[in-house]
Structure formats: C-alpha cells, structure tokens
Design a protein around this motif. Sequence first.
Motif, PDB file in Angstrom:
ATOM      1  N   UNK A  24       0.909  -1.038   0.000  1.00  0.00           N
ATOM      2  CA  UNK A  24       0.010   0.018  -0.110  1.00  0.00           C
ATOM      3  C   UNK A  24       0.838   1.496  -0.203  1.00  0.00           C
ATOM      4  N   UNK A  25       2.023   1.169   0.575  1.00  0.00           N
ATOM      5  CA  UNK A  25       2.993   2.328   0.693  1.00  0.00           C
ATOM      6  C   UNK A  25       3.170   2.590  -0.477  1.00  0.00           C
ATOM      7  N   UNK A  26       3.442   1.652  -1.401  1.00  0.00           N
ATOM      8  CA  UNK A  26       4.233   1.975  -2.942  1.00  0.00           C
ATOM      9  C   UNK A  26       3.219   2.032  -3.948  1.00  0.00           C
ATOM     10  N   UNK A  27       1.882   2.316  -3.393  1.00  0.00           N
ATOM     11  CA  UNK A  27       0.794   2.582  -4.592  1.00  0.00           C
ATOM     12  C   UNK A  27       0.953   3.408  -5.682  1.00  0.00           C
ATOM     13  N   UNK A  28       1.634   4.480  -5.229  1.00  0.00           N
ATOM     14  CA  UNK A  28       1.628   5.501  -6.222  1.00  0.00           C
ATOM     15  C   UNK A  28       2.858   5.305  -7.202  1.00  0.00           C
ATOM     16  N   UNK A  29       3.741   4.632  -6.733  1.00  0.00           N
ATOM     17  CA  UNK A  29       5.027   4.345  -7.465  1.00  0.00           C
ATOM     18  C   UNK A  29       4.440   3.201  -8.406  1.00  0.00           C
ATOM     19  N   UNK A  30       3.845   2.270  -7.826  1.00  0.00           N
ATOM     20  CA  UNK A  30       3.168   0.986  -8.876  1.00  0.00           C
ATOM     21  C   UNK A  30       2.294   1.421  -9.741  1.00  0.00           C
ATOM     22  N   UNK A  31       1.621   2.487  -9.612  1.00  0.00           N
ATOM     23  CA  UNK A  31       0.530   3.195 -10.533  1.00  0.00           C
ATOM     24  C   UNK A  31       1.384   3.610 -11.922  1.00  0.00           C
ATOM     25  N   UNK A  32       2.731   3.929 -11.911  1.00  0.00           N
ATOM     26  CA  UNK A  32       3.311   4.514 -12.991  1.00  0.00           C
ATOM     27  C   UNK A  32       3.158   3.624 -14.069  1.00  0.00           C
ATOM     28  N   UNK A  33       4.031   2.326 -13.885  1.00  0.00           N
ATOM     29  CA  UNK A  33       3.964   1.468 -15.145  1.00  0.00           C
ATOM     30  C   UNK A  33       2.382   1.187 -15.393  1.00  0.00           C
ATOM     31  N   UNK A  34       1.638   0.827 -14.669  1.00  0.00           N
ATOM     32  CA  UNK A  34       0.165   0.656 -15.052  1.00  0.00           C
ATOM     33  C   UNK A  34      -0.627   1.848 -15.679  1.00  0.00           C
TER      34      UNK A  34
END
Length: 315
Positions: A24-34
């Motif tokens: 959850x803490x990395x959701x913003x970063x995970x959103x970039x490739x998606x």
Amino acid sequence: MSDSNKNNFTNPSTFILLGIPGLEASHVWISIPFCTMYTIAVLGNFTILFIVKIEPSLHGPMYYFLCMLAISDLVMSMSIVPKMLSIFWFNSREIDFNACLTQMYFIHCSSAMDSGIFVAMALDRYVAICDPLRHSTILTNPVVAKIGLAVLLRSGLIALPLPFLVRQWPYCRTNIIRQPYCAHMAVVKLACADTSVSSYYGLFVLFGVMGLDVIFITVSYIQILRDIFSLPTKDARLKTFGTCGSHLCAILTYYIPGLFSSLIYRFGQNIALHFHILIGTICLLLPSMLNPIIYGVRTKQIRDRVLRLFIRKGT
C-alpha cells in the motif's frame, strides 16, 4: 479489518478493493507503469481503429479482425485500469456490488473475445495461404461480419453466467477483495456456500472454450506450415511466413502470460500474495498494450500510414 466488514450479509452493497496488499505504501509508484501501459493501450488501439478507417487499402478481413481485437483490448483496459488508478492515487477502494459484477463480466467477455478473434485471424491466414485464389470470395465482408458477430455473441454468452452465479451466493465472511479489480474467483472465495459450480464453470471456460481455440489455431498453423514448406524457394517461404508474424506474436503475448499467471495461481502457494496479484494484473493488461505495437511495427501498411500521417502534420 473493521467490524462492518465482518458482519453477516447476504448481498453486500459494496466491495472493498485492497489494490496490492502489502504494498500500500508503494501504490503511487506502482501506478506509474500501469498508467503508462494504459496510455499506450488506449492511444495505440485508437490509432489502429483510426488508420484502418481512413486507409482504403486496409479494408480487408485481417484488418477488420484487427479492429475487433483493438475494441476488445480497449474494453479490457478501460474495465480495469481507471478504477485501479483511483485506488492507487485517491485510496478510492469501494466499488458497488453491481459495478463489481459488471467489471467482472467485461473482463471475462473481453478475454474470451480476444481468444475468439485470434481463431478468426488464424482462419484468415489459413485461407490466404492455403487457398489464396479464393480468399476474397470466401472471406467476403458479409462473412467477416457474421464471424465477428459469432465471436461477440459467443464471448458475451460465455461470460454471462459468471456474474449471475456470483450474485446468487450468500456473503457472510467479508466484503474485502484482496485485488485491484473484481476477478471472478477472488469474489467467489468470499462466499460462504458451496461455490463448486462457479469453479467448475471457470474451468470449463478455460479448457473447454479457450482450450478448443488453441487447438483450432494449432491445427490451422500446422496446415499453413505444410503449405509454406512446400513452396519451391527459401525467399518465398520466408515471405509467406512473414505474413503470419504479427498474428503469431499477438497469440504468444495473449496465451503465454495467461498460462504463466494460471500456473502461478495454481501452484505458487509459497509465493507472496502481492507478487501473485502484480503478475496476474500485468498478464491481464499486457496484450492490450502490446497488440497495437506488434501490428503497428510489423505491418508495413499500418506503419507507413502512421508515418505519413505524422509527416503530413509535421509539414
């Protein structure tokens, strides 16, 4: 988990999508490739549709099937990614029960439609290579329209029982879905009843429908390869096989990630949940992004028309 998510309920008004549990803490970063994948998928598939529409030389069976594939890929991407990004960016995790079932329907309908379109494309390649003189008389526009309608109806009917089965189960455990979208089995696992019917139907779709599609495609390409290897020169063989390159690449980007994701789901019990979900989501969205790239790069007519379009705009 809040008490409200543990209370007994037969039909929850909403589900809670967790996104990628544990990250959850990395959701913003995970959103970039998606977000990047989604942008490429939307722009690429709309470009395919636009180019085929404005270029008369592309008004043929293969490109009509390609347009169907582009529409199906747009449906897949638009069914999943906007809600997923709202989870990652705004922590908007609630999804209405009916909206969840609708999302589930379109995900599985689009997946089945992709598989059916690849069968139609395999038929087109088979006729074009094995019976080229009759290609234009066999695959006429009315025939192509009937094939497209059959693929659409088959996909819609195959996916239809999934939300209806899910709707009938009582839910008395939790309304939390440990994924960023409403996958069929992820929702079924929340039910407190014997859901074997849903499980068996899911297996039927996987093996009985898509399995048959793979068999049909394989048989078509066996016949195609036999005809290719019977050609007299190496150059003729390579040129003829090259007309199948885009289709084969698209098939591989659809079925191999799906198989990989399924194997991890079935046998990867020791793999972390967040890895399961990340891989499963990527495998689901990858074909929608790659298909327009594959056909745009490998198909000379599309590539040249796109280049002419941008060169004209540049001047």
